[in-house]
Design a protein around this motif. Structure first.
Motif, PDB file in Angstrom:
ATOM      1  N   THR A 126      -4.590  55.292  17.209  1.00 29.97           N
ATOM      2  CA  THR A 126      -5.539  54.887  18.249  1.00 29.97           C
ATOM      3  C   THR A 126      -6.333  56.098  18.736  1.00 29.97           C
ATOM      4  OG1 THR A 126      -5.801  53.854  20.406  1.00 29.97           O
ATOM      5  CG2 THR A 126      -3.777  55.076  20.085  1.00 29.97           C
ATOM      6  N   ALA A 127      -7.607  55.865  18.987  1.00 25.72           N
ATOM      7  CA  ALA A 127      -8.465  56.965  19.443  1.00 25.72           C
ATOM      8  C   ALA A 127      -8.386  57.141  20.958  1.00 25.72           C
ATOM      9  CB  ALA A 127      -9.906  56.682  19.019  1.00 25.72           C
ATOM     10  N   LEU A 128      -7.712  56.222  21.648  1.00 28.08           N
ATOM     11  CA  LEU A 128      -7.612  56.316  23.111  1.00 28.08           C
ATOM     12  C   LEU A 128      -6.568  57.365  23.491  1.00 28.08           C
ATOM     13  CD1 LEU A 128      -7.635  52.487  23.945  1.00 28.08           C
ATOM     14  CD2 LEU A 128      -9.484  54.116  24.395  1.00 28.08           C
ATOM     15  N   HIS A 129      -6.891  58.190  24.484  1.00 24.34           N
ATOM     16  CA  HIS A 129      -5.944  59.212  24.946  1.00 24.34           C
ATOM     17  C   HIS A 129      -5.031  58.610  26.013  1.00 24.34           C
ATOM     18  CE1 HIS A 129      -9.123  62.453  23.762  1.00 24.34           C
ATOM     19  NE2 HIS A 129      -8.564  61.859  22.718  1.00 24.34           N
ATOM     20  N   PHE A 130      -3.725  58.867  25.882  1.00 23.00           N
ATOM     21  CA  PHE A 130      -2.785  58.338  26.889  1.00 23.00           C
ATOM     22  C   PHE A 130      -1.493  59.151  26.851  1.00 23.00           C
ATOM     23  CE2 PHE A 130       0.405  56.246  24.214  1.00 23.00           C
ATOM     24  CZ  PHE A 130      -0.253  56.193  22.992  1.00 23.00           C
TER      25      PHE A 130
ATOM     26  N   ILE B 285      -4.246  50.606  30.684  1.00 25.36           N
ATOM     27  CA  ILE B 285      -5.487  50.695  31.471  1.00 25.36           C
ATOM     28  C   ILE B 285      -6.652  51.124  30.565  1.00 25.36           C
ATOM     29  CG2 ILE B 285      -6.609  51.812  33.450  1.00 25.36           C
ATOM     30  CD1 ILE B 285      -4.210  49.907  34.119  1.00 25.36           C
ATOM     31  N   ALA B 286      -6.392  52.092  29.678  1.00 26.61           N
ATOM     32  CA  ALA B 286      -7.460  52.553  28.774  1.00 26.61           C
ATOM     33  C   ALA B 286      -7.915  51.417  27.856  1.00 26.61           C
ATOM     34  CB  ALA B 286      -6.954  53.734  27.948  1.00 26.61           C
ATOM     35  N   THR B 287      -6.978  50.574  27.425  1.00 28.63           N
ATOM     36  CA  THR B 287      -7.345  49.458  26.541  1.00 28.63           C
ATOM     37  C   THR B 287      -8.186  48.434  27.296  1.00 28.63           C
ATOM     38  OG1 THR B 287      -5.252  49.806  25.393  1.00 28.63           O
ATOM     39  CG2 THR B 287      -6.419  47.790  24.879  1.00 28.63           C
ATOM     40  N   ILE B 288      -7.838  48.183  28.553  1.00 27.18           N
ATOM     41  CA  ILE B 288      -8.657  47.255  29.361  1.00 27.18           C
ATOM     42  C   ILE B 288     -10.068  47.834  29.516  1.00 27.18           C
ATOM     43  CG2 ILE B 288      -8.950  46.258  31.678  1.00 27.18           C
ATOM     44  CD1 ILE B 288      -5.867  46.057  31.844  1.00 27.18           C
TER      45      ILE B 288
ATOM     46  N   CYS C 197     -16.885  48.861  25.179  1.00 28.24           N
ATOM     47  CA  CYS C 197     -17.148  50.272  25.479  1.00 28.24           C
ATOM     48  C   CYS C 197     -16.532  51.119  24.365  1.00 28.24           C
ATOM     49  CB  CYS C 197     -16.517  50.618  26.830  1.00 28.24           C
ATOM     50  SG  CYS C 197     -16.762  52.332  27.319  1.00 28.24           S
ATOM     51  N   THR C 198     -17.092  52.284  24.120  1.00 31.80           N
ATOM     52  CA  THR C 198     -16.532  53.128  23.057  1.00 31.80           C
ATOM     53  C   THR C 198     -15.282  53.844  23.570  1.00 31.80           C
ATOM     54  OG1 THR C 198     -17.834  55.038  23.733  1.00 31.80           O
ATOM     55  CG2 THR C 198     -18.838  53.551  22.114  1.00 31.80           C
ATOM     56  N   ASP C 199     -14.400  54.188  22.620  1.00 30.39           N
ATOM     57  CA  ASP C 199     -13.179  54.911  22.992  1.00 30.39           C
ATOM     58  C   ASP C 199     -13.531  56.283  23.572  1.00 30.39           C
ATOM     59  OD1 ASP C 199     -11.816  52.745  22.064  1.00 30.39           O
ATOM     60  OD2 ASP C 199     -11.132  53.672  20.196  1.00 30.39           O
TER      61      ASP C 199
ATOM     62  N   ARG D  97      -8.831  51.584  46.811  1.00 27.34           N
ATOM     63  CA  ARG D  97     -10.013  50.910  47.384  1.00 27.34           C
ATOM     64  C   ARG D  97     -10.892  50.442  46.234  1.00 27.34           C
ATOM     65  NH1 ARG D  97     -13.843  53.981  50.298  1.00 27.34           N
ATOM     66  NH2 ARG D  97     -14.970  52.065  50.712  1.00 27.34           N
ATOM     67  N   ARG D  98     -11.289  49.183  46.291  1.00 27.42           N
ATOM     68  CA  ARG D  98     -12.035  48.600  45.167  1.00 27.42           C
ATOM     69  C   ARG D  98     -13.302  49.403  44.859  1.00 27.42           C
ATOM     70  NH1 ARG D  98     -15.887  44.817  45.323  1.00 27.42           N
ATOM     71  NH2 ARG D  98     -15.420  44.335  47.492  1.00 27.42           N
ATOM     72  N   GLU D  99     -14.016  49.805  45.907  1.00 28.64           N
ATOM     73  CA  GLU D  99     -15.282  50.529  45.703  1.00 28.64           C
ATOM     74  C   GLU D  99     -15.041  51.862  45.001  1.00 28.64           C
ATOM     75  OE1 GLU D  99     -14.217  49.408  48.650  1.00 28.64           O
ATOM     76  OE2 GLU D  99     -15.509  47.653  48.902  1.00 28.64           O
ATOM     77  N   ASP D 100     -13.935  52.523  45.358  1.00 31.82           N
ATOM     78  CA  ASP D 100     -13.636  53.829  44.737  1.00 31.82           C
ATOM     79  C   ASP D 100     -13.346  53.667  43.248  1.00 31.82           C
ATOM     80  OD1 ASP D 100     -13.924  54.874  47.227  1.00 31.82           O
ATOM     81  OD2 ASP D 100     -11.768  55.086  47.645  1.00 31.82           O
ATOM     82  N   LEU D 101     -12.537  52.634  42.952  1.00 31.50           N
ATOM     83  CA  LEU D 101     -12.170  52.389  41.548  1.00 31.50           C
ATOM     84  C   LEU D 101     -13.412  52.007  40.735  1.00 31.50           C
ATOM     85  CD1 LEU D 101      -9.611  52.494  39.938  1.00 31.50           C
ATOM     86  CD2 LEU D 101      -9.152  50.114  40.507  1.00 31.50           C
ATOM     87  N   GLU D 102     -14.234  51.164  41.317  1.00 32.81           N
ATOM     88  CA  GLU D 102     -15.466  50.744  40.618  1.00 32.81           C
ATOM     89  C   GLU D 102     -16.345  51.949  40.306  1.00 32.81           C
ATOM     90  OE1 GLU D 102     -16.109  46.191  42.320  1.00 32.81           O
ATOM     91  OE2 GLU D 102     -17.451  47.798  42.956  1.00 32.81           O
ATOM     92  N   ALA D 103     -16.453  52.853  41.278  1.00 35.20           N
ATOM     93  CA  ALA D 103     -17.305  54.033  41.075  1.00 35.20           C
ATOM     94  C   ALA D 103     -16.754  54.907  39.945  1.00 35.20           C
ATOM     95  CB  ALA D 103     -17.385  54.835  42.374  1.00 35.20           C
ATOM     96  N   MET D 104     -15.426  54.997  39.838  1.00 37.71           N
ATOM     97  CA  MET D 104     -14.835  55.872  38.820  1.00 37.71           C
ATOM     98  C   MET D 104     -14.981  55.317  37.406  1.00 37.71           C
ATOM     99  SD  MET D 104     -11.458  57.602  40.437  1.00 37.71           S
ATOM    100  CE  MET D 104     -11.597  59.050  39.425  1.00 37.71           C
ATOM    101  N   ILE D 105     -14.991  53.987  37.270  1.00 40.07           N
ATOM    102  CA  ILE D 105     -15.036  53.417  35.908  1.00 40.07           C
ATOM    103  C   ILE D 105     -16.403  52.808  35.587  1.00 40.07           C
ATOM    104  CG2 ILE D 105     -12.555  52.923  35.969  1.00 40.07           C
ATOM    105  CD1 ILE D 105     -13.335  49.934  36.229  1.00 40.07           C
ATOM    106  N   ARG D 106     -17.347  53.028  36.465  1.00 40.53           N
ATOM    107  CA  ARG D 106     -18.671  52.403  36.328  1.00 40.53           C
ATOM    108  C   ARG D 106     -19.280  52.610  34.936  1.00 40.53           C
ATOM    109  NH1 ARG D 106     -22.089  51.149  40.682  1.00 40.53           N
ATOM    110  NH2 ARG D 106     -24.090  50.408  39.902  1.00 40.53           N
ATOM    111  N   SER D 107     -19.154  53.818  34.389  1.00 40.33           N
ATOM    112  CA  SER D 107     -19.833  54.136  33.122  1.00 40.33           C
ATOM    113  C   SER D 107     -19.244  53.391  31.924  1.00 40.33           C
ATOM    114  CB  SER D 107     -19.771  55.641  32.861  1.00 40.33           C
ATOM    115  OG  SER D 107     -18.427  56.043  32.729  1.00 40.33           O
ATOM    116  N   THR D 108     -18.101  52.710  32.091  1.00 44.29           N
ATOM    117  CA  THR D 108     -17.525  51.976  30.949  1.00 44.29           C
ATOM    118  C   THR D 108     -18.105  50.562  30.838  1.00 44.29           C
ATOM    119  OG1 THR D 108     -15.666  51.050  32.202  1.00 44.29           O
ATOM    120  CG2 THR D 108     -15.327  53.219  31.203  1.00 44.29           C
TER     121      THR D 108
END
Ligand code: SF4
Length: 295
Positions: A105-109, A117-120, A125-127, A151-162
């Protein structure tokens, strides 16, 4: 002298005395119905005046006599799918092994939760993109309880680019809440328990089982679906049906790596639009089913 019966003695009411409302008035409809009743039936009319035999009617009669009965519609049954030859499958597995010895797998974990979480996050989205996002995410939220309570807003901001970050945030938080409430914060190790988690399907569950726990599972993504059909290993289109069709064909201890081989081969050689059949080592064993343009 004969006596009149009480009925005959009854006075007839003159028509002029019948109230207007109760008199039936002739309407165009009732007149037409009465005319139809008086007219002779079509059959009787024909019997009385047999139709003239014209050239056209004679030709039509001759055609009717010579017309062949229309054959009943026969539905073509699709040809039965012949299971692939085990020797061909063994040859394909050997070639893939030699062509992609680095397959994983190309995902880092670093633990099952991080891979889950990385798979979700890797959906649509690219690996590579996921690998850019996850280090900071896991540093800030190191376990399921932290992710579930973020906090939902914080999490959304962190993963937005995926991409699809709102749906992914919902899925991650609901899944982590399930892990905390049902499994004490630990990712479960069975397919049934994993797929019972919110937002986790068979594909994600098999990724986690195969790569984090070493329990074999066939991961069917877009590459595996496409390649197994082109290689003639299955005719199925549904990922779950493809997984079940492949299970008896591929030795169990190679289920996980087989998925990695096909994913790599699909990215590098057997690409979706124009597969590179001219440089493909599988070409001698591939019927190229459904391939219309190749390079
Ligand atoms: S021969 Fe062509 S269709 Fe078959 S696996 Fe190789 S690239 Fe894909």
């Amino acid at each position: 002298m004969a006596r009149k019966s009480p009925r005959s003695r009854k006075k007839r009411t003159p028509a002029s005395r019948v109230p207007r409302a109760s008199r039936t008035r002739a309407t165009p409809r009732t007149r037409r119905a009465a005319a139809r009743a008086r007219a002779p039936s079509r059959g009787a009319a024909r019997a009385a005046h047999p139709a003239k035999r014209t050239r056209r009617s004679v030709q039509a009669g001759a055609r009717a006599l010579t017309r062949r009965p229309r054959p009943a519609l026969v539905r073509k049954r699709p040809a039965r799918f012949a299971p692939p030859d085990p020797a061909r499958i063994e040859a394909i597995l050997g070639i893939l092994d030699r062509a992609h010895p680095e397959a994983q797998t190309a995902l880092h974990f670093q633990n099952p939760l991080q891979l889950l979480i990385a798979t979700i996050l890797s959906a649509q989205c690219t690996d590579e993109r996921v690998n850019q996002v996850t280090p900071a995410l896991f540093a800030r939220y190191p376990d399921a309880a932290a992710l579930a309570g973020a906090r939902r807003e914080d999490l959304e901001a962190m993963i937005r680019s995926t991409g699809f970050f709102r749906n992914k945030t919902r899925a991650i938080q609901a899944c982590c809440a399930d892990i905390v409430s049902k499994h004490g914060g630990e990712v479960p190790r069975t397919l049934e328990e994993l797929t019972a988690l919110h937002g986790v399907g068979r594909k994600t569950a098999n990724v986690v089982l195969g790569n984090a726990f070493g329990i074999p599972g066939i991961v069917v993504d877009t590459h595996v679906s496409r390649l197994t059909r082109r290689l003639g290993l299955t005719r199925e289109l549904d990922p779950v049906k493809i997984e079940f069709a492949l299970m008896p064909l591929i030795p169990r201890d190679r289920w996980t790596v087989f998925s990695h081989w096909l994913i790599l081969h699909g990215r590098q050689v057997c690409v979706a639009r124009k597969p590179r059949c001219s440089i493909c080592p599988l070409a001698p064993h591939c019927p190229r089913i459904g391939v219309t343009a190749a390079s």
